[in-house]
Design an enzyme around this catalytic site. Sequence first.
Site, PDB file in Angstrom:
ATOM      1  N   GLY A 181       5.407  27.771  22.912  1.00 43.96           N
ATOM      2  CA  GLY A 181       4.055  27.704  23.445  1.00 43.96           C
ATOM      3  C   GLY A 181       3.188  26.611  22.843  1.00 43.96           C
ATOM      4  O   GLY A 181       1.959  26.715  22.858  1.00 43.96           O
ATOM      5  N   SER A 182       3.804  25.537  22.352  1.00 46.40           N
ATOM      6  CA  SER A 182       2.974  24.467  21.779  1.00 46.40           C
ATOM      7  C   SER A 182       2.148  23.777  22.869  1.00 46.40           C
ATOM      8  O   SER A 182       1.010  23.368  22.622  1.00 46.40           O
ATOM      9  CB  SER A 182       3.822  23.455  21.000  1.00 46.40           C
ATOM     10  OG  SER A 182       4.583  22.647  21.861  1.00 46.40           O
ATOM     11  N   ASN A 183       2.692  23.651  24.060  1.00 47.31           N
ATOM     12  CA  ASN A 183       1.911  23.064  25.158  1.00 47.31           C
ATOM     13  C   ASN A 183       0.800  24.003  25.606  1.00 47.31           C
ATOM     14  O   ASN A 183      -0.313  23.563  25.913  1.00 47.31           O
ATOM     15  CB  ASN A 183       2.814  22.694  26.335  1.00 47.31           C
ATOM     16  CG  ASN A 183       3.536  21.385  26.098  1.00 47.31           C
ATOM     17  OD1 ASN A 183       2.944  20.314  26.204  1.00 47.31           O
ATOM     18  ND2 ASN A 183       4.807  21.458  25.717  1.00 47.31           N
ATOM     19  N   MET A 227      11.165  28.600  31.614  1.00 48.74           N
ATOM     20  CA  MET A 227      12.524  28.177  31.910  1.00 48.74           C
ATOM     21  C   MET A 227      13.168  28.981  33.047  1.00 48.74           C
ATOM     22  O   MET A 227      14.316  29.404  32.955  1.00 48.74           O
ATOM     23  CB  MET A 227      13.371  28.238  30.628  1.00 48.74           C
ATOM     24  CG  MET A 227      12.808  27.351  29.510  1.00 48.74           C
ATOM     25  SD  MET A 227      12.444  25.635  30.000  1.00 48.74           S
ATOM     26  CE  MET A 227      13.987  24.864  29.546  1.00 48.74           C
ATOM     27  N   ARG A 228      12.406  29.192  34.108  1.00 44.19           N
ATOM     28  CA  ARG A 228      12.941  29.865  35.300  1.00 44.19           C
ATOM     29  C   ARG A 228      12.582  29.080  36.539  1.00 44.19           C
ATOM     30  O   ARG A 228      11.527  28.438  36.576  1.00 44.19           O
ATOM     31  CB  ARG A 228      12.328  31.263  35.467  1.00 44.19           C
ATOM     32  CG  ARG A 228      12.782  32.166  34.428  1.00 44.19           C
ATOM     33  CD  ARG A 228      12.469  33.613  34.654  1.00 44.19           C
ATOM     34  NE  ARG A 228      13.096  34.270  33.546  1.00 44.19           N
ATOM     35  CZ  ARG A 228      14.352  34.700  33.568  1.00 44.19           C
ATOM     36  NH1 ARG A 228      15.058  34.654  34.669  1.00 44.19           N
ATOM     37  NH2 ARG A 228      14.891  35.210  32.490  1.00 44.19           N
ATOM     38  N   LYS A 239      14.193  38.337  41.972  1.00 44.15           N
ATOM     39  CA  LYS A 239      13.098  37.389  41.680  1.00 44.15           C
ATOM     40  C   LYS A 239      11.893  37.685  42.569  1.00 44.15           C
ATOM     41  O   LYS A 239      10.753  37.648  42.118  1.00 44.15           O
ATOM     42  CB  LYS A 239      13.601  35.955  41.904  1.00 44.15           C
ATOM     43  CG  LYS A 239      12.628  34.874  41.453  1.00 44.15           C
ATOM     44  CD  LYS A 239      13.072  33.488  41.875  1.00 44.15           C
ATOM     45  CE  LYS A 239      14.264  32.970  41.112  1.00 44.15           C
ATOM     46  NZ  LYS A 239      13.913  32.415  39.785  1.00 44.15           N
ATOM     47  N   HIS A 243       7.633  18.200  31.912  1.00 46.39           N
ATOM     48  CA  HIS A 243       9.059  18.095  31.586  1.00 46.39           C
ATOM     49  C   HIS A 243       9.273  16.916  30.632  1.00 46.39           C
ATOM     50  O   HIS A 243       8.728  15.828  30.861  1.00 46.39           O
ATOM     51  CB  HIS A 243       9.875  17.901  32.870  1.00 46.39           C
ATOM     52  CG  HIS A 243      11.342  17.859  32.612  1.00 46.39           C
ATOM     53  ND1 HIS A 243      12.082  18.993  32.343  1.00 46.39           N
ATOM     54  CD2 HIS A 243      12.204  16.816  32.514  1.00 46.39           C
ATOM     55  CE1 HIS A 243      13.339  18.642  32.133  1.00 46.39           C
ATOM     56  NE2 HIS A 243      13.436  17.332  32.222  1.00 46.39           N
ATOM     57  N   ASN A 271       4.146  21.420  36.505  1.00 43.32           N
ATOM     58  CA  ASN A 271       5.076  21.596  35.388  1.00 43.32           C
ATOM     59  C   ASN A 271       5.092  20.347  34.527  1.00 43.32           C
ATOM     60  O   ASN A 271       4.866  19.242  35.031  1.00 43.32           O
ATOM     61  CB  ASN A 271       6.487  21.845  35.955  1.00 43.32           C
ATOM     62  CG  ASN A 271       7.531  22.027  34.871  1.00 43.32           C
ATOM     63  OD1 ASN A 271       7.323  22.755  33.895  1.00 43.32           O
ATOM     64  ND2 ASN A 271       8.676  21.363  35.016  1.00 43.32           N
TER      65      ASN A 271
HETATM   66  C1  GAR Z   1       8.393  21.399  26.450  1.00 39.83           C
HETATM   67  O1  GAR Z   1       8.956  20.251  25.860  1.00 39.83           O
HETATM   68  C2  GAR Z   1       8.461  21.321  27.949  1.00 39.83           C
HETATM   69  O2  GAR Z   1       8.285  20.026  28.430  1.00 39.83           O
HETATM   70  C3  GAR Z   1       9.865  21.809  28.207  1.00 39.83           C
HETATM   71  O3  GAR Z   1       9.996  22.901  27.335  1.00 39.83           O
HETATM   72  C4  GAR Z   1       9.253  22.637  26.145  1.00 39.83           C
HETATM   73  C5  GAR Z   1       8.425  23.838  25.784  1.00 39.83           C
HETATM   74  O4  GAR Z   1       7.847  23.704  24.512  1.00 39.83           O
HETATM   75  N1  GAR Z   1      10.055  22.174  29.592  1.00 39.83           N
HETATM   76  C6  GAR Z   1      11.202  21.992  30.247  1.00 39.83           C
HETATM   77  O5  GAR Z   1      12.214  21.572  29.717  1.00 39.83           O
HETATM   78  C7  GAR Z   1      11.176  22.365  31.724  1.00 39.83           C
HETATM   79  N2  GAR Z   1      12.395  22.026  32.353  1.00 39.83           N
HETATM   80  P1  GAR Z   1       6.606  24.585  24.080  1.00 39.83           P
HETATM   81  O6  GAR Z   1       6.999  26.045  24.311  1.00 39.83           O
HETATM   82  O7  GAR Z   1       6.427  24.299  22.621  1.00 39.83           O
HETATM   83  O8  GAR Z   1       5.429  24.177  24.910  1.00 39.83           O
END
Ligand code: GAR
Length: 186
Positions: A12-14, A87-88, A62, A106, A104
């Site tokens: 959850g850093s984002n 991640m779904r 789903k 990425h 999203n």
């Molecule tokens: C992030 O780097 C995001 O871009 C990636 O998961 C990470 C989550 O980090 N997303 C994907 O790969 C989507 N296909 P976080 O939980 O620290 O935010």
Amino acid sequence: TVKAAVFASGTGSNFQAIIETKDLTCDVVLLVCDKPEAGAVEKAARFGIPSIVFDPKDYPSKADYEQFLIQKLQEANVTWIFLAGYMRIVGPALLQAFANRIINIHPSLLPEFPGKDAIGQAYHAGASSTGVTVHYVDEGIDTGPIIAQEPLEIFPTDSEETLKKRIQKIEHELYPQVINKLLQSK
Ligand code: GAR
């Protein structure tokens, strides 16, 4: 103000970067998480943001868990969804209920390195550059129209860890910026 939900499955850093943005032009009123043990859930509690934690295994399909989520999101008057390490694959029910309102982030320059572990994929492919993409979500895996991209050089001296740190730094700045721009134009 626009009410938004963040969907996350990981640390959850984002999510944290979004909610800590002082001039954010929307209210993040919900965290949605499919993993009870995810760091994002604890972060939501720390920041006083209500969370909905669900286990897809508790639902026949789903479509069923997405129907449950749609109801919760609508009750909270959420109109935008920001995926941040969720991640779904998003199914037709959610896509229809929030048409053109799901984005999203990425950690690659899409269409290169979609899917899981994009940073590791780029690193182990020996790529000389990669980046970060924010895009609208469709029924594919990291497909959908691109909104913003930021490239990043991979140095010969990079380890996977140093690369990850630099990508995350870009993510944490880019995502709130893109969100603000998008909501401004609505
Ligand atoms: C992030 O780097 C995001 O871009 C990636 O998961 C990470 C989550 O980090 N997303 C994907 O790969 C989507 N296909 P976080 O939980 O620290 O935010």
